[in-house]
Design a protein around this motif. Sequence first.
Motif, PDB file in Angstrom:
ATOM      1  N   VAL A 290       0.840  -1.199   0.000  1.00  0.00           N
ATOM      2  CA  VAL A 290       0.000   0.000   0.000  1.00  0.00           C
ATOM      3  C   VAL A 290       0.876   1.251   0.000  1.00  0.00           C
ATOM      4  O   VAL A 290       0.599   2.224  -0.723  1.00  0.00           O
TER       5      VAL A 290
ATOM      6  N   THR B 278       2.416   1.612  -3.608  1.00  0.00           N
ATOM      7  CA  THR B 278       1.518   1.926  -4.725  1.00  0.00           C
ATOM      8  C   THR B 278       0.564   3.079  -4.441  1.00  0.00           C
ATOM      9  O   THR B 278       0.006   3.657  -5.366  1.00  0.00           O
ATOM     10  N   GLU B 279       0.357   3.398  -3.169  1.00  0.00           N
ATOM     11  CA  GLU B 279      -0.527   4.487  -2.756  1.00  0.00           C
ATOM     12  C   GLU B 279      -1.861   4.480  -3.515  1.00  0.00           C
ATOM     13  O   GLU B 279      -2.184   5.406  -4.262  1.00  0.00           O
ATOM     14  N   PRO B 280      -2.656   3.432  -3.351  1.00  0.00           N
ATOM     15  CA  PRO B 280      -3.936   3.369  -4.065  1.00  0.00           C
ATOM     16  C   PRO B 280      -4.887   4.468  -3.600  1.00  0.00           C
ATOM     17  O   PRO B 280      -4.877   4.864  -2.431  1.00  0.00           O
ATOM     18  N   THR B 281      -5.693   4.926  -4.544  1.00  0.00           N
ATOM     19  CA  THR B 281      -6.749   5.867  -4.179  1.00  0.00           C
ATOM     20  C   THR B 281      -7.873   5.108  -3.492  1.00  0.00           C
ATOM     21  O   THR B 281      -7.940   3.878  -3.534  1.00  0.00           O
TER      22      THR B 281
ATOM     23  N   GLU C  10      -9.655   3.048  -6.013  1.00  0.00           N
ATOM     24  CA  GLU C  10      -8.936   1.825  -6.380  1.00  0.00           C
ATOM     25  C   GLU C  10      -9.065   0.774  -5.284  1.00  0.00           C
ATOM     26  O   GLU C  10      -9.219  -0.429  -5.568  1.00  0.00           O
ATOM     27  N   TRP C  11      -8.992   1.218  -4.022  1.00  0.00           N
ATOM     28  CA  TRP C  11      -9.146   0.285  -2.904  1.00  0.00           C
ATOM     29  C   TRP C  11     -10.542  -0.339  -2.923  1.00  0.00           C
ATOM     30  O   TRP C  11     -10.694  -1.552  -2.748  1.00  0.00           O
ATOM     31  N   GLU C  12     -11.560   0.468  -3.151  1.00  0.00           N
ATOM     32  CA  GLU C  12     -12.925  -0.051  -3.203  1.00  0.00           C
ATOM     33  C   GLU C  12     -13.101  -1.013  -4.378  1.00  0.00           C
ATOM     34  O   GLU C  12     -13.802  -2.025  -4.270  1.00  0.00           O
ATOM     35  N   ARG C  13     -12.439  -0.711  -5.492  1.00  0.00           N
ATOM     36  CA  ARG C  13     -12.520  -1.603  -6.645  1.00  0.00           C
ATOM     37  C   ARG C  13     -11.852  -2.945  -6.328  1.00  0.00           C
ATOM     38  O   ARG C  13     -12.346  -4.003  -6.723  1.00  0.00           O
ATOM     39  N   ALA C  14     -10.737  -2.911  -5.612  1.00  0.00           N
ATOM     40  CA  ALA C  14     -10.060  -4.154  -5.220  1.00  0.00           C
ATOM     41  C   ALA C  14     -10.941  -4.988  -4.297  1.00  0.00           C
ATOM     42  O   ALA C  14     -11.041  -6.211  -4.453  1.00  0.00           O
TER      43      ALA C  14
END
Length: 287
Positions: A40, A43-46, A49-53
């Motif tokens: 995390v 990659t520093e997900p938004t 992006e986290w919700e999509r994962a």
Amino acid sequence: MTTEHTTDLTGEVVDSLERTADARLRELLTALARHLHDFVRETEPTMAEWERAIGFLTATGQMCTDTRQEFILLSDVLGVSMLVETINGHREPGATESTVLGPFHMTESPVRALGANIDLMGTGEPCVVSGRVLAPDGTPLPGAVLDVWQADPEGFYDVQRPDVQPAGNGRGLFTADADGHFWFRSCVPSPYPIPTDGPVGKLLKATDRHPYRPAHIHFIASADGHAPVTTHIFVAGSRYLDSDAVFAVKDSLVQDFAETDDPSLAREFGVPNPFRYARFDLVLEPV
């Protein structure tokens, strides 16, 4: 940008696991937390992006049924299944190499007599598969059990199309004879795509990867006093041997399914002549 709090947070999570009674579980969860937090931070997900994962993993679980395991499929296409097999597959020289279980060992194979035909549909190119189950020193393993399963000529397992294939098509549970010998009839397997109608299929499409596996037959061989092996036999010359969607091909597992023109042998096996014949041994290491 990474903050000091996120670094401290990892330590807090790791510290929270210290009271885990099971030492191995504590080790696994600690490593998971550290590596996941490092991912995390890297990659520093938004949040989107986290919700999509999370949505992808949720959909993967929702795709699982009694006859389909989407999480195994996900593990397969990411190479994790093959990596676990490789780590655990240290065997004596000459022992049969292991490979992935795959997502369709989800139903019990019917017990069949040696020589039985597992191609209940009779639609494929006939073949005979035979060999012996041996110890590394060549000693036969009488009574060894072989769980066998394969797709039909169109690339589907029985559980994928229960309205087309009878239950148990392409499957058999065989017991080797007193010399460790086994043989059965079937059809020559063909390359096929892994299921692409779920989250894993979307992942393959997004990464521009094909879903195909080379032609193969699955085996789990076991015998008293010996370590079982989960493996495949791949058809020599098959497409996708060099680009298996689940990274499972090993050179030692590629076998000839040679065309055989021998009327007497065809009569002995109960197949039309000519036919395809694969002959190989499965070698189990002692425990």
